[in-house]
Design a protein around this motif. Sequence first.
Motif, mmCIF file in Angstrom:
data_model
loop_
_atom_site.group_PDB
_atom_site.id
_atom_site.type_symbol
_atom_site.label_atom_id
_atom_site.label_comp_id
_atom_site.label_asym_id
_atom_site.label_seq_id
_atom_site.Cartn_x
_atom_site.Cartn_y
_atom_site.Cartn_z
ATOM 1 N N ASP A 68 0.867 -1.179 0.000
ATOM 2 C CA ASP A 68 0.000 0.000 0.000
ATOM 3 C C ASP A 68 0.905 1.231 0.000
ATOM 4 O OD1 ASP A 68 -1.808 2.048 0.412
ATOM 5 O OD2 ASP A 68 -2.620 1.218 2.284
ATOM 6 N N LEU A 69 1.013 1.880 -1.145
ATOM 7 C CA LEU A 69 1.901 3.035 -1.275
ATOM 8 C C LEU A 69 1.501 4.186 -0.352
ATOM 9 C CD1 LEU A 69 2.506 3.116 -5.156
ATOM 10 C CD2 LEU A 69 4.001 2.188 -3.365
ATOM 11 N N ALA A 70 0.261 4.196 0.110
ATOM 12 C CA ALA A 70 -0.192 5.245 1.031
ATOM 13 C C ALA A 70 0.531 5.154 2.383
ATOM 14 C CB ALA A 70 -1.703 5.150 1.237
ATOM 15 N N LEU A 71 1.130 4.002 2.678
ATOM 16 C CA LEU A 71 1.870 3.842 3.929
ATOM 17 C C LEU A 71 3.267 4.462 3.856
ATOM 18 C CD1 LEU A 71 1.010 0.118 4.795
ATOM 19 C CD2 LEU A 71 -0.072 2.197 5.681
ATOM 20 N N LEU A 72 3.665 4.868 2.661
ATOM 21 C CA LEU A 72 5.011 5.388 2.461
ATOM 22 C C LEU A 72 5.038 6.901 2.394
ATOM 23 C CD1 LEU A 72 6.229 2.902 -0.303
ATOM 24 C CD2 LEU A 72 6.392 2.676 2.189
ATOM 25 N N LYS A 93 10.580 4.682 2.552
ATOM 26 C CA LYS A 93 10.484 5.362 3.840
ATOM 27 C C LYS A 93 9.023 5.284 4.288
ATOM 28 C CE LYS A 93 11.333 9.618 6.381
ATOM 29 N NZ LYS A 93 11.668 11.045 6.309
ATOM 30 N N VAL A 94 8.812 4.534 5.369
ATOM 31 C CA VAL A 94 7.465 4.308 5.884
ATOM 32 C C VAL A 94 7.059 5.504 6.748
ATOM 33 C CG1 VAL A 94 6.017 2.706 7.199
ATOM 34 C CG2 VAL A 94 7.966 1.837 5.861
ATOM 35 N N VAL A 103 4.802 -3.218 5.587
ATOM 36 C CA VAL A 103 5.545 -2.902 4.363
ATOM 37 C C VAL A 103 6.618 -3.960 4.124
ATOM 38 C CG1 VAL A 103 7.061 -1.206 3.252
ATOM 39 C CG2 VAL A 103 5.030 -0.432 4.501
ATOM 40 N N GLU A 104 7.289 -4.367 5.176
ATOM 41 C CA GLU A 104 8.317 -5.401 5.056
ATOM 42 C C GLU A 104 7.717 -6.697 4.495
ATOM 43 O OE1 GLU A 104 11.779 -7.513 7.806
ATOM 44 O OE2 GLU A 104 10.231 -6.324 8.775
#
Length: 163
Positions: A68-72, A93-94, A103-104
Amino acid sequence: MKKKSVIALLLTVILGAMLSACSSGKEKAVEPSATPKEMVEQILKQIEQPPLLELDEKMAKEYYQKLDLALLEAYDIRTPSVNLMSDEIAILKVKDAKDVATVEAAVKQRALDVQKMFETYLPKPYENAKNYKLVVKGNYILFVISEKADEAVKAYDNFFATK
């Protein structure tokens, strides 16, 4: 009685010094001043790699389907320009430390996807993909598939050098 007081005071001082040394070690770790893109570019300058393309948002979602790119907060992902290689580098970068594990896990899934892509296709890129490196430092994640992955990790570690 005085001996016990002196020993207790001495132990308190030693324990206090040890605790402050431990906590000051944590404070020395620095967050990189470079963006993920700048970090990737500097690593690629140091370590020769095949031509890699920077993924835009649409391609990043396609390649990293579980991410989920929104977490970055920021990211840079580079993949081969030719489908005959498995080399890849990403620095993510989270935004929030609580999402680092999520993310991992998505990055680990990407590693498995790359392995599947090559397991019956080309042996050398498959072996390369099986030996990927994933390094987490605070809210930053490095993912690298490369014959020079160890060198990339060392270059990445330099961004987090202590003062």
